[in-house]
Design a protein around this motif. Structure first.
Motif, PDB file in Angstrom:
ATOM      1  N   ALA A 320     -13.644   0.240   6.078  1.00  0.00           N
ATOM      2  CA  ALA A 320     -14.771  -0.106   6.942  1.00  0.00           C
ATOM      3  C   ALA A 320     -14.303  -0.995   8.094  1.00  0.00           C
ATOM      4  O   ALA A 320     -14.706  -0.807   9.253  1.00  0.00           O
ATOM      5  N   GLY A 321     -13.447  -1.976   7.803  1.00  0.00           N
ATOM      6  CA  GLY A 321     -12.932  -2.840   8.870  1.00  0.00           C
ATOM      7  C   GLY A 321     -12.136  -2.069   9.903  1.00  0.00           C
ATOM      8  O   GLY A 321     -12.258  -2.314  11.116  1.00  0.00           O
ATOM      9  N   TRP A 322     -11.298  -1.107   9.444  1.00  0.00           N
ATOM     10  CA  TRP A 322     -10.517  -0.291  10.376  1.00  0.00           C
ATOM     11  C   TRP A 322     -11.414   0.554  11.269  1.00  0.00           C
ATOM     12  O   TRP A 322     -11.191   0.658  12.483  1.00  0.00           O
ATOM     13  N   LEU A 323     -12.456   1.129  10.686  1.00  0.00           N
ATOM     14  CA  LEU A 323     -13.368   1.948  11.481  1.00  0.00           C
ATOM     15  C   LEU A 323     -14.110   1.109  12.521  1.00  0.00           C
ATOM     16  O   LEU A 323     -14.254   1.515  13.675  1.00  0.00           O
ATOM     17  N   PHE A 324     -14.589  -0.071  12.107  1.00  0.00           N
ATOM     18  CA  PHE A 324     -15.311  -0.933  13.046  1.00  0.00           C
ATOM     19  C   PHE A 324     -14.385  -1.413  14.164  1.00  0.00           C
ATOM     20  O   PHE A 324     -14.784  -1.470  15.340  1.00  0.00           O
ATOM     21  N   GLU A 325     -13.152  -1.777  13.823  1.00  0.00           N
ATOM     22  CA  GLU A 325     -12.222  -2.247  14.846  1.00  0.00           C
ATOM     23  C   GLU A 325     -11.873  -1.126  15.825  1.00  0.00           C
ATOM     24  O   GLU A 325     -11.796  -1.345  17.044  1.00  0.00           O
ATOM     25  N   LYS A 326     -11.671   0.079  15.293  1.00  0.00           N
ATOM     26  CA  LYS A 326     -11.374   1.211  16.163  1.00  0.00           C
ATOM     27  C   LYS A 326     -12.547   1.512  17.094  1.00  0.00           C
ATOM     28  O   LYS A 326     -12.366   1.792  18.283  1.00  0.00           O
ATOM     29  N   ARG A 327     -13.758   1.417  16.553  1.00  0.00           N
ATOM     30  CA  ARG A 327     -14.957   1.628  17.361  1.00  0.00           C
ATOM     31  C   ARG A 327     -15.064   0.570  18.457  1.00  0.00           C
ATOM     32  O   ARG A 327     -15.399   0.883  19.613  1.00  0.00           O
ATOM     33  N   ALA A 328     -14.774  -0.688  18.107  1.00  0.00           N
ATOM     34  CA  ALA A 328     -14.860  -1.768  19.094  1.00  0.00           C
ATOM     35  C   ALA A 328     -13.810  -1.589  20.195  1.00  0.00           C
ATOM     36  O   ALA A 328     -14.100  -1.812  21.376  1.00  0.00           O
ATOM     37  N   MET A 329     -12.595  -1.202  19.840  1.00  0.00           N
ATOM     38  CA  MET A 329     -11.538  -0.980  20.839  1.00  0.00           C
ATOM     39  C   MET A 329     -11.901   0.178  21.764  1.00  0.00           C
ATOM     40  O   MET A 329     -11.663   0.123  22.972  1.00  0.00           O
TER      41      MET A 329
END
Length: 333
Positions: A320-329
């Motif tokens: 979940a953290g990886w997906l959110f960070e990728k979305r934010a970038m």
């Protein structure tokens, strides 16, 4: 620049930050310019002196009450101390030069908290038994909250409002205590009712924040406290209801309360994004995460081994953290 002028400007910037007029970054920038090292040591010395005097005064009152074995006498002494703290704090907080605004607000809050103890002791003495029943505690909490609220709006102080909200929510049926061995216990007497009250407080806070840009400009920062306390008790109430061992309504049931809790969290995120209010978004995300973890715990704790349970929880969190960070970038790009 003279030390007196620098001290005045440092005190003003600290007061602006305490009242919510400027942000933490600007307050830190002004503090670096005007709050000299010797001035910081002066503030530390003042706070240490204030804490020392307060503890000595409370120790003296406790000794008098202990030797007299009278709750009434101790209550009278604490009441006199409360009036003294409150009066001294108001004088410092309303000083036109605002040299000790934070200390004044702290003294006022200490005086109101001492008044709570005094009223509790006096009510116990009048009943001819040293007993702190829940009903008596809740009534005294509501009275203290009313006094704190009146003080906050009369003099434009946020610390008494913080105490008032704590007293009101605790007086309406929320309590917590230390259970020993590093454990704490929290409970809400009637979670559905508390959820309605807390939701109304949060909505009132949002209106208050908007009004602070105009007719309520003197009370900048008050609405933020209403929103924060309202969201805390709203989400905690819905979370407690959604637990498998929690409160159930015969017409809704556990699944219904779980859906209501999840919908409330999502609604806070959406409303925060629309209003550009980080408090709503933050509380919504945090309690949605708590909701998802609670559901995962309820469904899989008894079905999986401890190692497999923790491994799956960790992997899900990392994904979940990886997906959110990728979305934010991607959004930033």
């Amino acid at each position: 620049m003279k030390k007196a002028v620098a001290a005045l400007l440092a005190g003003e910037s600290a007061d602006w930050h305490q009242r919510g007029l400027i942000g933490a970054a600007l307050a830190q920038q002004l503090g670096q310019r005007y709050d000299r090292p010797e001035q910081a040591w002066s503030h530390l010395t003042s706070w240490l002196g204030f804490i020392g005097i307060f503890l000595l005064a409370q120790a003296a009152l406790s000794l008098v009450g202990l030797f007299s074995q009278s709750a009434g006498l101790t209550g009278v002494l604490m009441g006199a101390a409360a009036v003294g703290f409150w009066h001294a704090g108001i004088r410092l907080a309303t000083d036109p030069a605002q040299r000790h605004a934070v200390t004044g607000s702290a003294l006022v809050t200490v005086g109101l908290a001492t008044a709570y103890g005094a009223m509790l002791l006096l009510s116990s003495a009048l009943s001819h038994e040293f007993d702190f029943g829940l009903n008596r505690v809740f009534i005294v909490l509501l009275i203290t909250g009313a006094l704190s609220l009146a003080t906050a709006y009369r003099h434009g102080l946020r610390w008494p409002l913080l105490l008032a909200l704590l007293c009101f929510f605790h007086g309406l049926g929320a309590w917590h205590q230390y259970a020993g061995h590093g454990a704490y216990v929290a409970d809400i007497q009637d979670p559905p009712t508390m959820a309605w009250i807390a939701g109304a407080a949060a909505v009132f806070g949002l209106w208050h924040q908007q009004a602070e840009e105009g007719q309520l400009a003197r009370y900048v920062g008050f609405g933020r406290l209403y929103v924060i306390f309202g969201l805390i008790y709203l989400n905690c109430s819905l979370w407690f209801i959604s637990l498998s061992r929690g409160y159930y309504d015969s017409d809704i049931g556990q699944l219904g309360w779980v859906l209501i809790f999840s919908a409330a969290c999502i609604a806070q995120i959406v409303a925060g994004a629309r209003l550009k209010d980080s408090k709503l978004v933050g509380f919504g995300i945090v309690f949605l995460g708590i909701d998802l973890y609670t559901r995962f715990f309820e469904q899989f704790w008894d079905r999986l081994s401890l190692g497999l349970f923790l491994t799956l929880a960790g992997l899900i969190g990392m994904a979940a953290g990886w997906l959110f960070e990728k979305r934010a970038m991607r959004a930033a790009a």
